[in-house]
Design a protein around this motif. Structure first.
Motif, PDB file in Angstrom:
ATOM      1  N   CYS A 130      -1.800   6.048  -1.219  1.00  0.00           N
ATOM      2  CA  CYS A 130      -2.192   7.086  -2.190  1.00  0.00           C
ATOM      3  C   CYS A 130      -3.619   7.585  -1.948  1.00  0.00           C
ATOM      4  O   CYS A 130      -4.060   8.552  -2.563  1.00  0.00           O
ATOM      5  N   THR A 131      -4.373   6.872  -1.097  1.00  0.00           N
ATOM      6  CA  THR A 131      -5.774   7.165  -0.721  1.00  0.00           C
ATOM      7  C   THR A 131      -6.761   7.147  -1.898  1.00  0.00           C
ATOM      8  O   THR A 131      -7.878   7.645  -1.786  1.00  0.00           O
TER       9      THR A 131
ATOM     10  N   ARG B  60      -9.264   0.315   4.510  1.00  0.00           N
ATOM     11  CA  ARG B  60      -8.046  -0.204   5.154  1.00  0.00           C
ATOM     12  C   ARG B  60      -8.202  -0.272   6.673  1.00  0.00           C
ATOM     13  O   ARG B  60      -7.410  -0.925   7.353  1.00  0.00           O
TER      14      ARG B  60
ATOM     15  N   CYS C 233       0.853  -1.203   0.000  1.00  0.00           N
ATOM     16  CA  CYS C 233       0.000   0.000   0.000  1.00  0.00           C
ATOM     17  C   CYS C 233       0.883   1.245   0.000  1.00  0.00           C
ATOM     18  O   CYS C 233       1.677   1.439   0.930  1.00  0.00           O
TER      19      CYS C 233
ATOM     20  N   CYS D 214      -7.766   0.603  -6.500  1.00  0.00           N
ATOM     21  CA  CYS D 214      -6.503   0.034  -6.018  1.00  0.00           C
ATOM     22  C   CYS D 214      -5.864  -0.844  -7.097  1.00  0.00           C
ATOM     23  O   CYS D 214      -4.635  -0.833  -7.261  1.00  0.00           O
TER      24      CYS D 214
ATOM     25  N   CYS E 196      -8.299   4.603  -2.940  1.00  0.00           N
ATOM     26  CA  CYS E 196      -9.433   3.763  -2.523  1.00  0.00           C
ATOM     27  C   CYS E 196     -10.419   4.559  -1.674  1.00  0.00           C
ATOM     28  O   CYS E 196     -11.619   4.247  -1.644  1.00  0.00           O
TER      29      CYS E 196
HETATM   30  S1  SF4 Z   1      -5.613   2.481  -3.372  1.00  0.00           S
HETATM   31 FE1  SF4 Z   1      -5.706   2.388  -1.150  1.00  0.00          FE
HETATM   32  S2  SF4 Z   1      -4.994   0.356  -0.611  1.00  0.00           S
HETATM   33 FE2  SF4 Z   1      -4.421   0.727  -2.732  1.00  0.00          FE
HETATM   34  S3  SF4 Z   1      -2.391   1.521  -2.585  1.00  0.00           S
HETATM   35 FE3  SF4 Z   1      -3.672   3.298  -2.608  1.00  0.00          FE
HETATM   36  S4  SF4 Z   1      -4.111   3.724  -0.457  1.00  0.00           S
HETATM   37 FE4  SF4 Z   1      -3.205   1.685  -0.538  1.00  0.00          FE
END
Ligand code: SF4
Ligand code: SF4
Length: 478
Positions: free
Chosen positions: A260-261, A274, A257, A291, A263
């Motif tokens: 990157c937020t 998460r 992970c 993701c 999701c």
């Molecule tokens: S999308 Fe969410 S779970 Fe996937 S890498 Fe980015 S922060 Fe991590």
């Protein structure tokens, strides 16, 4: 009362970013199919002849009939609706036990219309960042026209939604013509306006609040979950420790992970999966798409967030701790699923049997209670009955009344009009009511105080015949 207790958190506006991926495509598909069904079904025509409406699906309240293509249900057959509702509920429990909140994520009207409203917002005002910027910006021409256009489109969709609902209860083309001529009854008009307002508020403003605070199903469906139910989950063992990662550098000591937020910002419920499975998660899969896209760009395997079972997540955690190999598996055939299938099979079988054995003509007989019998001047005994004949066919029918169980002197129809028991006429798709007088000679009546008799309605077609058991009372005739 403590000031620290928060009973209701003020709604924070969520700006979900649009996302592409497998589950987003599935959601578009589900939305397209469901909306097409909802809006178009009332326009399907179905020829039932001159005595019945020609709308394929219609719940005709004034006539107390429900039409579903070739099936016509009368008020006394309302148990079919009850059966269908029970079947639907158990079917939903079954699907939930297997696939989790798939109903909430893909098919619930609240989800579908909210998705549609967000798509309109996105189309007019731009994606997440543009919408946030527009909301924060001072009043300007751009802000006014974009906001106005969004609300006009929302109201138009809401109006179509409210209108389409009412089309299921009245002839759709007729009502449509009345609407465009502003000649709608107050009843239809108030339903359309009420449903327009509720769609506009629920999908435009309340949105995720409906799922979090108003929907009872969201509250109790966890009772249908077990360790083999599909849920949306974050693979903590693989993802942690999370943190920024520079492309091309080693992953040693880093989870996958990258924080990157993405999701979080695509989530229509505004939650961070998460942090673990949460009651607010409607299992729409959009965080999975977001993701997976990130994983593709980082050249890592997809599935850091994915649909999986609690059992598989636990197996993975155990394997991670012990270093033992593990194998993911999904167990569909469990006692719970057998139980739901058994209940659905029984309900379906009962409904099918009831449906196949329903007749085109039904009769009911009510024996006069006051007086139970009348002794005539010649000593004969007369009983009177009210017979109701339900003609569910689309043809006028004629019946001949026959009595078994007693040898009557006369059988006649009470009242003026010269109606004969050999020709009881009942119009198509209607109920005929007849007062029948049955007179038995003294000797015949005196055989017993209570005679079990059967009234037969013979018709030209045997399938239209009907019969009913009743009694002939002659107590005290001796
Ligand atoms: S999308 Fe969410 S779970 Fe996937 S890498 Fe980015 S922060 Fe991590
Ligand atoms: S956490 Fe993921 S699956 Fe759950 S509601 Fe948010 S985007 Fe949908």
């Amino acid at each position: 009362m403590s000031d620290d207790i928060v009973y209701f958190e003020k709604q924070k506006k969520i700006y979900p970013r649009s996302v592409k991926g497998r589950y987003r495509r599935l959601k578009w598909l589900a939305m397209g199919v469901l909306l097409a069904i909802y809006y178009l079904v009332p326009w399907i025509r179905w020829d039932r002849g001159p005595h019945a409406p020609s709308q394929a699906v219609l719940i005709d309240m004034p006539a107390r009939r429900a039409y579903f293509f070739n099936i016509e249900l009368w008020p006394q057959e309302v148990y079919f609706f009850a059966g269908l509702m029970v079947l639907g509920a158990v079917g939903l429990f079954f699907v939930t036990s297997l696939l989790g909140r798939v109903w909430c994520g893909y098919a619930c009207p609240q989800t579908v219309w909210t998705d549609l409203f967000v798509a309109v917002e996105n189309w007019v005002q731009g994606d997440r960042n543009a919408r946030m910027k527009l909301d924060k910006s001072p009043l300007s021409f751009e802000k006014v026209w974009k906001k106005t256009l969004t609300h006009i489109l929302w109201v138009a969709i809401a109006l179509c939604t409210g209108g389409a609902w009412v089309f299921y209860f009245v002839d759709a083309p007729t009502l449509f013509e009345q609407i465009i001529h502003f000649d709608v009854s107050w009843m239809a008009g108030s339903w359309i306006l009420g449903l327009t307002a509720s769609t506009y508020i629920m999908a435009g403003y309340a949105r995720e609040q409906v799922c979090t605070y108003m929907c009872p199903y969201a509250r109790f469906q966890s009772a249908m979950f077990d360790k083999d139910t599909l849920i949306i989950g974050y693979d903590r063992e693989r993802g942690e420790p999370r943190g920024k990662h520079k492309q091309g550098t080693s992953w040693e000591g880093h989870g996958h992970c990258i924080d990157c937020t993405q999701c979080v910002i695509v989530c229509p419920m505004g939650i961070d999966i998460r942090n673990g499975l949460q009651m607010d998660c409607i299992a729409c899969g959009l965080c999975v798409d977001a993701c997976n896209d990130v994983m593709d760009r980082m050249e890592l395997p997809q599935g850091l967030i994915r649909y999986d079972t609690q059992r598989n997540y636990e197996k993975r955690t155990l394997a991670h701790k012990t270093g033992m190999p593990h194998k993911d598996s999904i167990d569909i055939w469990r006692p719970r699923t057998f139980y739901y299938i058994a209940v659905m099979t029984v309900i379906s079988a009962i409904m099918l049997f009831a449906f196949l054995s329903r007749s085109a003509v039904e009769m009911s007989v009510i024996h006069d209670r006051n007086p139970l019998y009348v002794r005539l001047s010649n000593g004969d005994i007369r009983n009177t009955y009210t017979i109701k004949v339900i003609n569910k066919t689309h043809d006028d029918l004629s019946f001949r009344l026959r009595v078994e169980g007693i040898a009557p002197r006369t059988v006649s129809v009470a009242g003026p009009g010269g109606v004969s028991v050999d020709d009881l006429q009942v119009l198509a798709d209607s109920v005929g009511t007849f007062r029948i007088m049955l007179v038995a000679p003294t000797a015949e009546a005196a055989r017993r105080q209570r005679h079990e008799i059967t009234l037969y309605l013979d018709a030209e077609k045997e399938s239209n015949a009907a019969d009913m058991e009743t009694v002939f009372i002659s107590a005290g005739a001796m």
